[in-house]
Design a protein around this motif. Structure first.
Motif, PDB file in Angstrom:
ATOM      1  N   LYS A   1      -4.916  -4.604   7.917  1.00 16.18           N
ATOM      2  CA  LYS A   1      -6.357  -4.798   8.083  1.00 16.18           C
ATOM      3  C   LYS A   1      -6.873  -5.769   7.025  1.00 16.18           C
ATOM      4  O   LYS A   1      -6.556  -5.669   5.844  1.00 16.18           O
ATOM      5  CB  LYS A   1      -7.093  -3.462   7.973  1.00 16.18           C
TER       6      LYS A   1
ATOM      7  N   GLU B   1     -12.163  -4.609  14.109  1.00 13.46           N
ATOM      8  CA  GLU B   1     -11.462  -4.941  12.879  1.00 13.46           C
ATOM      9  C   GLU B   1     -10.558  -6.155  13.083  1.00 13.46           C
ATOM     10  O   GLU B   1     -10.021  -6.372  14.164  1.00 13.46           O
ATOM     11  CB  GLU B   1     -10.610  -3.752  12.414  1.00 13.46           C
TER      12      GLU B   1
ATOM     13  N   SER C   1      -9.740  -7.654   4.743  1.00 10.04           N
ATOM     14  CA  SER C   1     -10.963  -7.253   4.054  1.00 10.04           C
ATOM     15  C   SER C   1     -12.174  -7.882   4.720  1.00 10.04           C
ATOM     16  O   SER C   1     -12.188  -9.067   5.057  1.00 10.04           O
ATOM     17  CB  SER C   1     -10.907  -7.677   2.582  1.00 10.04           C
ATOM     18  N   ARG C   2     -13.198  -7.079   4.907  1.00  9.48           N
ATOM     19  CA  ARG C   2     -14.452  -7.618   5.471  1.00  9.48           C
ATOM     20  C   ARG C   2     -15.144  -8.555   4.506  1.00  9.48           C
ATOM     21  O   ARG C   2     -16.009  -9.324   4.872  1.00  9.48           O
ATOM     22  CB  ARG C   2     -15.388  -6.466   5.843  1.00  9.48           C
ATOM     23  N   ASN C   3     -14.725  -8.481   3.253  1.00  3.42           N
ATOM     24  CA  ASN C   3     -15.334  -9.344   2.224  1.00  3.42           C
ATOM     25  C   ASN C   3     -14.657 -10.700   2.131  1.00  3.42           C
ATOM     26  O   ASN C   3     -15.006 -11.514   1.303  1.00  3.42           O
ATOM     27  CB  ASN C   3     -15.265  -8.650   0.859  1.00  3.42           C
TER      28      ASN C   3
ATOM     29  N   GLN D   1      -5.117   1.290   8.164  1.00  9.27           N
ATOM     30  CA  GLN D   1      -4.980   0.084   7.357  1.00  9.27           C
ATOM     31  C   GLN D   1      -3.796  -0.756   7.829  1.00  9.27           C
ATOM     32  O   GLN D   1      -3.864  -1.975   7.897  1.00  9.27           O
ATOM     33  CB  GLN D   1      -4.788   0.468   5.881  1.00  9.27           C
TER      34      GLN D   1
ATOM     35  N   GLU E   1       0.828  -1.203   0.000  1.00  5.61           N
ATOM     36  CA  GLU E   1       0.000   0.000   0.000  1.00  5.61           C
ATOM     37  C   GLU E   1       0.869   1.264   0.000  1.00  5.61           C
ATOM     38  O   GLU E   1       0.507   2.277  -0.604  1.00  5.61           O
ATOM     39  CB  GLU E   1      -0.935   0.015   1.213  1.00  5.61           C
TER      40      GLU E   1
ATOM     41  N   GLU F   1     -10.382 -15.678   5.458  1.00  5.07           N
ATOM     42  CA  GLU F   1      -8.963 -15.504   5.744  1.00  5.07           C
ATOM     43  C   GLU F   1      -8.629 -15.871   7.178  1.00  5.07           C
ATOM     44  O   GLU F   1      -7.511 -16.204   7.501  1.00  5.07           O
ATOM     45  CB  GLU F   1      -8.565 -14.051   5.469  1.00  5.07           C
TER      46      GLU F   1
END
Length: 358
Positions: free
Chosen positions: A349, A285, A351-353, A233, A68, A357
């Motif tokens: 962080k 999170e 992904s919430r999708n 993040q 990132e 994981e």
């Protein structure tokens, strides 16, 4: 706190602190267990040690694994406002060059750039301090303010200091932020979660620690606490293993366990929910560990290395200056305690999708 075992100057010795360090130039070498094809695929490469640069080398490995950050830096285009002494430009060039095996010294100009600012050659360095210096210089020297803010947002942990008068219950609130979460550790056995909870624990300020209350107009017994506002993040955790005792710095070798995943929902546990500022959406999170900065040795005589896990695979790699080889999660867990101990942990962080994981 860096006292590296090897550096660029050939066959010389340097007196730092309370011990001698031998400094010998060594060529880049790759572990036999790491093939060139695998090396290219993983984007992991060793870095030569120049002028006791193991601290910066270890941090560069973590920055390289932070894709990132490179995505932001790639938006920076050289202009009249940037040059050889521009930290974000040289960091961008270094991270790109670390992905090119034909460059034998991808970080040399970056080191020179750091040394031209605030970092001294052949001196002990503290990884968390250098981490903050690099990020602060990257922001301050970024000609594009939007990109500078993107860098801050990537790492910025936002908190709120609350001091409440015990007499009239008046609360003073002061916002604060940091690129890392500085966690005190204690003698004996610690967990990362217990250290985080201790960091946000309310403290009573009595006697000489009384705080001035604007409402009462005088110093009063008070309570002090930090509350979480938002998480970034990239979450960097600093395990404070160095402690000043009687004017001397000593290292704490206490056991601190941590996991590959971290759920910040620990703040919602019993007795901890008040540590989150009302309305904060990020207290639950999930984070995944991808880099560990390791300190080896003593407080005044040490060396830095790094464990990293690139985003494109699930393999952990160990980077000790110019030497890189794949390792297991069990190897990373060896840094819980002992002379080779985890000093900084970097989590990304999740992904919430992608709930799978976990």
């Amino acid at each position: 706190m860096q006292h590296n075992r090897e550096a660029f100057e050939p066959h010389t010795c340097l007196w730092i602190g309370a011990s001698w360090t031998k400094m010998a130039r060594r060529p880049i070498r790759y572990s036999r267990s790491l093939s060139l094809d695998h090396y290219r695929a993983s984007e992991v490469r060793g870095l030569l040690n120049y002028s006791l640069s193991c601290c910066v080398n270890a941090l560069l490995q973590s920055f390289s694994a932070t894709t990132e950050l490179l995505d932001i830096l790639k938006k920076l285009h050289p202009s009249d406002k940037t040059g050889r002494n521009n930290i974000p430009l040289q960091l961008k060039n270094t991270l790109c060059a670390m992905r090119n095996t034909s460059n034998p010294e991808p970080h040399r100009y970056f080191l020179d750039c750091l040394y031209s600012h605030t970092i001294r050659r052949f001196t002990q360095q503290d990884a968390d301090e250098i981490f903050h210096i690099i990020l602060n210089l990257s922001q301050n020297q970024m000609p594009d303010q939007d990109l500078a803010q993107e860098i801050r947002n990537l790492y910025d942990i936002r908190m709120e200091t609350q001091v409440m008068c015990s007499e009239c219950t008046y609360v003073q609130r002061v916002p604060s932020s940091s690129f890392s979460l500085p966690l005190a550790i204690f003698e004996g056995v610690n967990t990362l979660e217990s250290c985080i909870q201790s960091f946000f624990q309310r403290q009573n300020l009595l006697d000489g620690d009384k705080c001035y209350c604007d409402r009462c107009g005088q110093k009063q017994p008070s309570t002090h606490e930090l509350r979480l506002v938002s998480l970034p993040q990239i979450l960097c955790v600093h395990l404070k293993r160095f402690r000043n005792v009687g004017g001397l710095t000593r290292k704490l070798y206490s056991r601190v366990t941590f996991h590959e995943t971290l759920n910040m929902g620990i703040f919602a546990a019993e007795g901890q929910s008040e540590n989150v500022v009302s309305g904060s959406p990020q207290a639950d999170e999930n984070y995944r560990l991808y880099a560990v900065i390791v300190h080896i040795g003593f407080a005044m005589s040490g060396h830095y290395t790094a464990y990293i896990r690139p985003t494109q695979d699930l393999t952990w790699y160990y980077a000790d200056d110019s030497t890189v080889h794949p390792v297991s999660w069990a190897n990373v867990q060896n840094t819980y305690e002992g002379s080779e101990t985890a000093y900084m942990l970097l989590y990304r962080k999740m992904s919430r999708n992608a709930p799978g994981e976990l």
